[in-house]
Design an enzyme around this catalytic site. Structure first.
Site, PDB file in Angstrom:
ATOM      1  N   GLU A 281       0.535  -0.948   0.330  1.00 49.70           N
ATOM      2  CA  GLU A 281       0.227   0.087  -0.391  1.00 49.70           C
ATOM      3  C   GLU A 281       0.731   1.419  -0.239  1.00 49.70           C
ATOM      4  O   GLU A 281       0.889   2.180   1.043  1.00 49.70           O
ATOM      5  CB  GLU A 281      -0.589  -0.076   0.846  1.00 49.70           C
ATOM      6  CG  GLU A 281      -1.496  -1.104   1.767  1.00 49.70           C
ATOM      7  CD  GLU A 281      -2.847  -0.948   1.450  1.00 49.70           C
ATOM      8  OE1 GLU A 281      -2.448  -0.885   3.169  1.00 49.70           O
ATOM      9  OE2 GLU A 281      -3.867  -1.630   1.840  1.00 49.70           O
ATOM     10  N   ASP A 360      -8.101  -9.467   4.828  1.00 48.45           N
ATOM     11  CA  ASP A 360      -7.756  -8.109   5.685  1.00 48.45           C
ATOM     12  C   ASP A 360      -9.014  -8.206   6.476  1.00 48.45           C
ATOM     13  O   ASP A 360     -10.387  -7.259   6.233  1.00 48.45           O
ATOM     14  CB  ASP A 360      -7.627  -7.276   4.684  1.00 48.45           C
ATOM     15  CG  ASP A 360      -6.986  -5.777   5.190  1.00 48.45           C
ATOM     16  OD1 ASP A 360      -7.405  -5.729   6.107  1.00 48.45           O
ATOM     17  OD2 ASP A 360      -7.109  -4.995   4.511  1.00 48.45           O
ATOM     18  N   GLU A 388     -12.381  -2.614  12.221  1.00 44.80           N
ATOM     19  CA  GLU A 388     -12.577  -1.615  10.738  1.00 44.80           C
ATOM     20  C   GLU A 388     -13.490  -2.236  10.027  1.00 44.80           C
ATOM     21  O   GLU A 388     -14.291  -1.640   8.868  1.00 44.80           O
ATOM     22  CB  GLU A 388     -11.098  -1.825  10.005  1.00 44.80           C
ATOM     23  CG  GLU A 388     -11.000  -1.349   8.829  1.00 44.80           C
ATOM     24  CD  GLU A 388      -9.927  -1.440   8.133  1.00 44.80           C
ATOM     25  OE1 GLU A 388      -8.872  -1.396   8.759  1.00 44.80           O
ATOM     26  OE2 GLU A 388     -10.099  -1.158   6.806  1.00 44.80           O
TER      27      GLU A 388
HETATM   28  C1  GCV Z   1      -2.511   0.649   8.585  1.00 41.47           C
HETATM   29  C2  GCV Z   1      -5.800  -1.914   5.531  1.00 41.47           C
HETATM   30  C3  GCV Z   1      -6.552  -1.022   6.845  1.00 41.47           C
HETATM   31  C4  GCV Z   1      -5.565   0.012   6.137  1.00 41.47           C
HETATM   32  C5  GCV Z   1      -3.808  -0.482   7.297  1.00 41.47           C
HETATM   33  C6  GCV Z   1      -3.646  -2.037   6.280  1.00 41.47           C
HETATM   34  C7  GCV Z   1      -2.704  -2.247   7.373  1.00 41.47           C
HETATM   35  O1  GCV Z   1      -5.715  -2.274   3.639  1.00 41.47           O
HETATM   36  O2  GCV Z   1      -7.532  -0.387   5.345  1.00 41.47           O
HETATM   37  O3  GCV Z   1      -5.979   1.049   6.836  1.00 41.47           O
HETATM   38  O4  GCV Z   1      -2.929   0.274   6.594  1.00 41.47           O
HETATM   39  O5  GCV Z   1      -4.420  -2.335   5.614  1.00 41.47           O
HETATM   40  O6  GCV Z   1      -2.978  -3.835   7.738  1.00 41.47           O
HETATM   41  O7  GCV Z   1      -1.509  -2.229   7.039  1.00 41.47           O
END
Ligand code: GCV
Length: 673
Positions: A281, A360, A388
């Site tokens: 990411e 995720d 989340e």
């Molecule tokens: C900290 C998901 C979440 C992100 C998070 C990522 C991760 O994509 O939406 O906010 O980033 O996981 O675990 O690194």
């Protein structure tokens, strides 16, 4: 005197829970974590006014070494076999009980156990032993130093702002951090990473410019037996060191990490190590230099090794710039594809941190096949306490049953090792394995936004300590400690919370397919929200069917990443568990599931039932809300109203979407729009 939850809810550490302990004389020997015990006893006495009562006996808190030095051989001789680091024993003696341990962290854990179990443990007539099931029990903060970035003060935080940082600095008043350390220690957490894995420019400088503050935080954590870790930016040699590269094989890069790490240990001799999100990411990583993740992780491991430090290297590595038209790329495969070929190449102080599922933190996913795949690498399984994808701490969603299911999964098939044995490092002798979880706290008075979400933080700690604890037992413990003496409230909340994860699953994305959330926020329904994006999170619904074909025969081949019997079980639609049917298969709406229901009817039924269950929760809560302190009950009521609104919205959008796609009416004629 230090404050004791002066500005916040004490959660499960209500002073009155210590009554049975405070009624007794408490004698504490030692000056590390034992001094913390002594201070907390004094604080609790000051707060409650409770003094030792004649005839109630005394509690001696001292290490085995100390007892031996004092000639208490009788007590030492009765310590049950099997005491290990961090664990404790409670041994009855003529004057009451002795809490003992190999180290002072163990004394701290015993002290909190005496508050948790009260009279029952204090009057034991047989020696009791309690040792941690996992060597590493870590919490990851996703806290940012500034609140004005795209993810706010805490990434995926639903409980206010960071308790650690404000305006680009570590907060000046650290009493809330001390209270947090106390909460974490009370459930046996022994490691805490202090900043977001997405390390922005400010947080990067925690490693250098803000080191004095980090040392101070580490000092607070040390009192509670918790080692401090930092999330670091893989490109820090460029960002902080002014080098032209962060290539893990470049000698000046290695030298920079060594120098920087030496300085950290000079300030914090017992620093835990680094947590790293690389090539994920938009985070920098070894791929930019044509290197792999073993090269990357071993670079940091080499800098930490002379000091006994560790690298927690995250395996959340996937292509987030996927073309949605490309059906051959499967995000679920990514962690295994990247890391399995590297098994055996990681240094001994590298721990691969693997999310519990291959995608995720969805409400339902299979267990990540990487956890059972790795044989020559330390593994830590990562969970998400912050909600989340499970309702942003507006919805009641008690997650301990989900985590327990993951921990119990016999992922290695024939050799029977469940995830909990792998995480504990008992398979293949991996000494620094364990569990990690993303925190759900913020500066909200209740810590977790939704007061009932405290149970998830408590529950994660308890499972990290003892992964065989039953979710209902953990829930009962939490209820008893959080609402002392309120039997009617316990009964109602037990009913509301115990099955709330499955309820949440029923009214959201069906049959393991996941997502269907609003992009960005990840809250509320948007069936096609991620369908035509680059994130690799698709459901492929059309007029005939829905789901992702991850079979080896006709799909992405993900099912083949599992050991047998799971590879075959998932491959075959007739043996694939119903709750994962659409994770592994693209199925026609009229396909009959193992439950006897068709896919489309299952979607309708679960969504109507899910909302009915939320309605029942609300009614049950209304019956006891008046028995709970107004500030808590108002908060719960407000959030439950939102949960009900949101659950209805989920039901209506999902049922309507699939009715419109399929043209198949609900067999029971319920309202679909
Ligand atoms: C900290 C998901 C979440 C992100 C998070 C990522 C991760 O994509 O939406 O906010 O980033 O996981 O675990 O690194």
């Amino acid at each position: 005197m230090d404050p004791y939850f002066a500005t916040s809810d004490p959660c499960w550490l209500r002073p009155e829970n210590a009554r049975a302990l405070l009624d007794r004389e408490v004698v504490v020997r030692g000056d590390g974590c034992a001094a913390t015990v002594r201070r907390d006893v004094d604080l609790l006495r000051a707060l409650t006014g409770l003094a030792p009562v004649a005839g109630r006996g005394r509690v001696l808190v001292a290490t085995v070494g100390d007892l031996t030095a004092e000639g208490d051989d009788d007590v030492v001789g009765r310590v049950p076999e099997g005491l290990t680091a961090d664990g404790y024993a409670v041994v009855p003696d003529d004057e009451g009980v002795v809490v003992t341990a190999l180290d002072e962290r163990g004394l701290l854990h015993g002290f909190y156990a005496l508050q948790r179990h009260g009279e029952q443990l204090l009057t034991t007539d047989v020696p009791v032993l309690d040792v941690p099931g996992n060597p590493v029990r870590m919490i990851n903060q996703w806290d940012n130093m500034r609140a004005d970035g795209p993810m706010g003060s805490v990434e995926r935080g639903y409980a206010g702002r960071s308790i650690f940082y404000a305006d680009g600095r570590v907060v000046a008043d650290r009493s809330r951090i001390r209270d947090y350390a106390r909460l974490l220690a009370s459930v046996g957490i022994n490691a805490l990473s202090l900043n977001n894995v997405n390390v922005h420019a400010d947080e990067s400088r925690l490693l250098t410019e803000h080191l004095a503050d980090v040392a101070d935080l580490a000092g607070i954590l040390r009192e509670y037996g918790i080692a401090a870790y930092l999330s670091v930016n893989f490109a820090a040699p460029i960002e902080l060191g002014g080098l032209a590269t962060a290539d893990p094989l470049a000698p000046d890069v290695a030298a920079w990490w060594r120098r920087t790490t030496d300085a950290v240990y000079e300030a914090i001799p017992d620093f835990g190590g680094y947590v790293v999100k690389a090539d994920s990411e938009n985070r920098p990583g070894p791929f930019s230099y044509g290197r792999d993740h073993a090269d990357g992780a071993n670079l940091l491991a080499a800098a930490l090794e002379p000091h006994g430090g560790r690298v927690f290297w995250r395996c959340f590595v996937y292509d987030h710039q996927q073309d949605w038209r490309d059906r051959s790329t499967d995000r679920a495969r990514a962690a295994y594809d990247h890391f399995m070929p590297l098994d055996g190449r990681f240094a001994d102080n590298v721990v691969l941190q693997v999310k519990m599922g291959p995608m995720d933190f969805q409400v339902r996913e299979p267990v990540s096949p990487l956890i059972g795949g790795l044989e020559r690498t330390n593994v830590a399984v990562e969970f998400q306490v912050t909600q989340e994808y499970t309702g942003h701490q507006k919805h009641v969603c008690y997650l301990v049953p989900q985590w327990r299911e993951v921990l119990d999964f016999p992922t290695r098939g024939d050799d029977g090792a469940p995830v909990r044995e792998i995480a504990a490092g008992r398979t293949f002798a991996r000494p620094v394995s364990g569990v990690c979880a993303v925190s759900n706290v913020g500066d909200d008075r209740t810590w977790t936004g939704h007061p009932l979400a405290q149970a998830n933080l408590y529950g994660f700690g308890r499972l990290a300590w003892d992964p065989t604890l039953a979710p209902d037992v953990v829930l009962d413990e939490w209820l008893a400690l959080t609402f002392p003496g309120a039997d009617e409230v316990h009964a109602a909340l037990r009913e509301i919370m115990a099955g709330s994860w499955l309820t949440y699953e029923r009214y959201t994305a069906p049959l393991g397919v996941g997502w269907m959330v609003n992009p960005g926020s990840h809250y509320g329904p948007s069936v096609d929200g991620y369908e035509y994006t680059a994130w690799g999170t698709y459901h492929f619904a059309d007029r005939d069917g829905v789901g992702v074909d991850r079979t080896v025969a006709t799909g992405t081949g993900f099912a083949g990443q599992y050991h047998e019997p799971w590879a075959s079980t998932y491959e075959d639609v007739t043996t694939c568990p119903t709750e994962l049917a659409l994770f592994f298969h693209h199925l026609p709406y009229d396909h009959t599931l193992r439950t006897g229901s068709t896919v489309i009817q299952h979607i309708y039924d679960t969504h109507f039932v899910g909302v009915e269950e939320v309605e029942a929760m609300v009614t049950r809560w209304q019956g006891v809300a008046h028995l709970v302190a107004a500030e808590v009950s108002d908060e719960v009521s407000r959030r439950m109203a939102e949960q009900l609104r949101s659950a209805r919205e989920w039901r209506d959008q999902i049922t309507t979407y699939f009715w419109r796609k399929s043209g198949v009416p609900d067999a029971h004629g319920r309202a679909i729009h």
